[in-house]
Write a protein that holds these residues in place. Sequence first.
Motif, PDB file in Angstrom:
ATOM      1  N   GLU A   1      10.240  77.129 -20.101  1.00 29.56           N
ATOM      2  CA  GLU A   1      11.368  77.368 -19.201  1.00 29.56           C
ATOM      3  C   GLU A   1      12.687  77.465 -19.976  1.00 29.56           C
ATOM      4  OE1 GLU A   1      13.669  74.903 -15.718  1.00 29.56           O
ATOM      5  OE2 GLU A   1      11.481  74.762 -15.775  1.00 29.56           O
ATOM      6  N   LEU A   2      12.898  76.536 -20.895  1.00 31.87           N
ATOM      7  CA  LEU A   2      14.133  76.536 -21.684  1.00 31.87           C
ATOM      8  C   LEU A   2      14.200  77.746 -22.615  1.00 31.87           C
ATOM      9  CD1 LEU A   2      14.322  72.732 -22.496  1.00 31.87           C
ATOM     10  CD2 LEU A   2      16.048  74.040 -21.209  1.00 31.87           C
ATOM     11  N   ASN A   3      13.083  78.088 -23.246  1.00 31.84           N
ATOM     12  CA  ASN A   3      13.044  79.267 -24.121  1.00 31.84           C
ATOM     13  C   ASN A   3      13.423  80.528 -23.350  1.00 31.84           C
ATOM     14  OD1 ASN A   3      12.349  78.751 -26.914  1.00 31.84           O
ATOM     15  ND2 ASN A   3      10.364  78.029 -26.189  1.00 31.84           N
ATOM     16  N   LEU A   4      12.882  80.672 -22.149  1.00 34.20           N
ATOM     17  CA  LEU A   4      13.178  81.851 -21.345  1.00 34.20           C
ATOM     18  C   LEU A   4      14.648  81.886 -20.941  1.00 34.20           C
ATOM     19  CD1 LEU A   4       9.950  82.010 -19.136  1.00 34.20           C
ATOM     20  CD2 LEU A   4      10.599  83.555 -21.009  1.00 34.20           C
ATOM     21  N   ALA A   5      15.203  80.729 -20.556  1.00 34.34           N
ATOM     22  CA  ALA A   5      16.620  80.663 -20.181  1.00 34.34           C
ATOM     23  C   ALA A   5      17.508  80.980 -21.387  1.00 34.34           C
ATOM     24  CB  ALA A   5      16.945  79.284 -19.611  1.00 34.34           C
TER      25      ALA A   5
ATOM     26  N   HIS B   1      17.904  86.705 -27.584  1.00 38.19           N
ATOM     27  CA  HIS B   1      16.987  86.529 -28.712  1.00 38.19           C
ATOM     28  C   HIS B   1      16.304  85.176 -28.604  1.00 38.19           C
ATOM     29  CE1 HIS B   1      19.840  83.767 -30.655  1.00 38.19           C
ATOM     30  NE2 HIS B   1      20.783  84.658 -30.376  1.00 38.19           N
ATOM     31  N   VAL B   2      15.277  85.011 -29.416  1.00 35.90           N
ATOM     32  CA  VAL B   2      14.500  83.778 -29.450  1.00 35.90           C
ATOM     33  C   VAL B   2      15.373  82.608 -29.924  1.00 35.90           C
ATOM     34  CG1 VAL B   2      13.663  84.094 -31.828  1.00 35.90           C
ATOM     35  CG2 VAL B   2      12.259  82.852 -30.197  1.00 35.90           C
ATOM     36  N   PHE B   3      15.088  81.418 -29.412  1.00 36.89           N
ATOM     37  CA  PHE B   3      15.729  80.191 -29.882  1.00 36.89           C
ATOM     38  C   PHE B   3      15.207  79.918 -31.281  1.00 36.89           C
ATOM     39  CE2 PHE B   3      15.240  75.492 -30.285  1.00 36.89           C
ATOM     40  CZ  PHE B   3      16.583  75.166 -30.349  1.00 36.89           C
TER      41      PHE B   3
ATOM     42  N   GLU C   1      20.652  71.237 -25.689  1.00 33.20           N
ATOM     43  CA  GLU C   1      22.037  71.120 -26.149  1.00 33.20           C
ATOM     44  C   GLU C   1      22.627  72.493 -26.484  1.00 33.20           C
ATOM     45  OE1 GLU C   1      24.217  69.466 -30.096  1.00 33.20           O
ATOM     46  OE2 GLU C   1      22.805  68.086 -29.138  1.00 33.20           O
ATOM     47  N   ARG C   2      21.876  73.288 -27.218  1.00 32.57           N
ATOM     48  CA  ARG C   2      22.407  74.556 -27.719  1.00 32.57           C
ATOM     49  C   ARG C   2      22.516  75.638 -26.653  1.00 32.57           C
ATOM     50  NH1 ARG C   2      19.035  75.757 -32.971  1.00 32.57           N
ATOM     51  NH2 ARG C   2      19.847  77.843 -32.524  1.00 32.57           N
ATOM     52  N   ILE C   3      21.774  75.534 -25.572  1.00 37.04           N
ATOM     53  CA  ILE C   3      21.834  76.564 -24.540  1.00 37.04           C
ATOM     54  C   ILE C   3      23.225  76.635 -23.901  1.00 37.04           C
ATOM     55  CG2 ILE C   3      21.065  75.260 -22.516  1.00 37.04           C
ATOM     56  CD1 ILE C   3      19.144  77.706 -22.003  1.00 37.04           C
ATOM     57  N   GLY C   4      23.992  75.560 -24.023  1.00 37.62           N
ATOM     58  CA  GLY C   4      25.345  75.531 -23.486  1.00 37.62           C
ATOM     59  C   GLY C   4      26.399  76.101 -24.427  1.00 37.62           C
ATOM     60  N   ASN C   5      26.008  76.468 -25.636  1.00 36.04           N
ATOM     61  CA  ASN C   5      26.961  76.980 -26.627  1.00 36.04           C
ATOM     62  C   ASN C   5      27.480  78.361 -26.253  1.00 36.04           C
ATOM     63  OD1 ASN C   5      26.727  74.756 -28.293  1.00 36.04           O
ATOM     64  ND2 ASN C   5      25.177  75.673 -29.598  1.00 36.04           N
ATOM     65  N   PRO C   6      28.714  78.657 -26.658  1.00 36.34           N
ATOM     66  CA  PRO C   6      29.172  80.042 -26.536  1.00 36.34           C
ATOM     67  C   PRO C   6      28.424  80.904 -27.561  1.00 36.34           C
ATOM     68  CG  PRO C   6      30.889  78.661 -27.521  1.00 36.34           C
ATOM     69  CD  PRO C   6      29.747  77.757 -27.160  1.00 36.34           C
TER      70      PRO C   6
END
Length: 171
Positions: free
Chosen positions: A106-110, A117-119, A137-142
Amino acid sequence: MTSTATPPGLARFNALEEHAALAALHEACASTAWARRLLAARPYATAEDLCTASDAATADLTPGDLEEAMAGHPPIGRPEPGDPASAREQRGMAGASAELRAQMLELNLAYQEKFGHVFLICATGRTGEQMRDALRERIGNPPELEREIVRTELGRINRIRLATLVQEDRT
């Protein structure tokens, strides 16, 4: 007295024909620009010289080169079948629970939806939970910050893979 001879694994890499060395480098990093830059700087006297060249080449990757490099990495939790490097590097996910695997999917897809691109994370030595937490944590980064974090993680991965490439007993 310290020997100044090039270590055998590195000497073997230095002696590879251009196409074979390029193929070996491409296994370490999917960026053609990165591989060509390292190839052009051969021979290397030490593994650290090779890693320093890798760091410089990684720092100079264009956005397109960085995308090409990331495209060579499978999502965390889904190593590429038949790719021992990704399986080894993602060992922390090997015994992950079904719940953790579902969270990572789920997180990878988001993440992929947000950044395109891939995490990318240097997974070596990390547990599945640590990778999940880093992804959260990193999904919130600009995007600009995340691109630089990705570049740093790619540099770490490249160093590990180059060390494996020039091991003395590699067959």
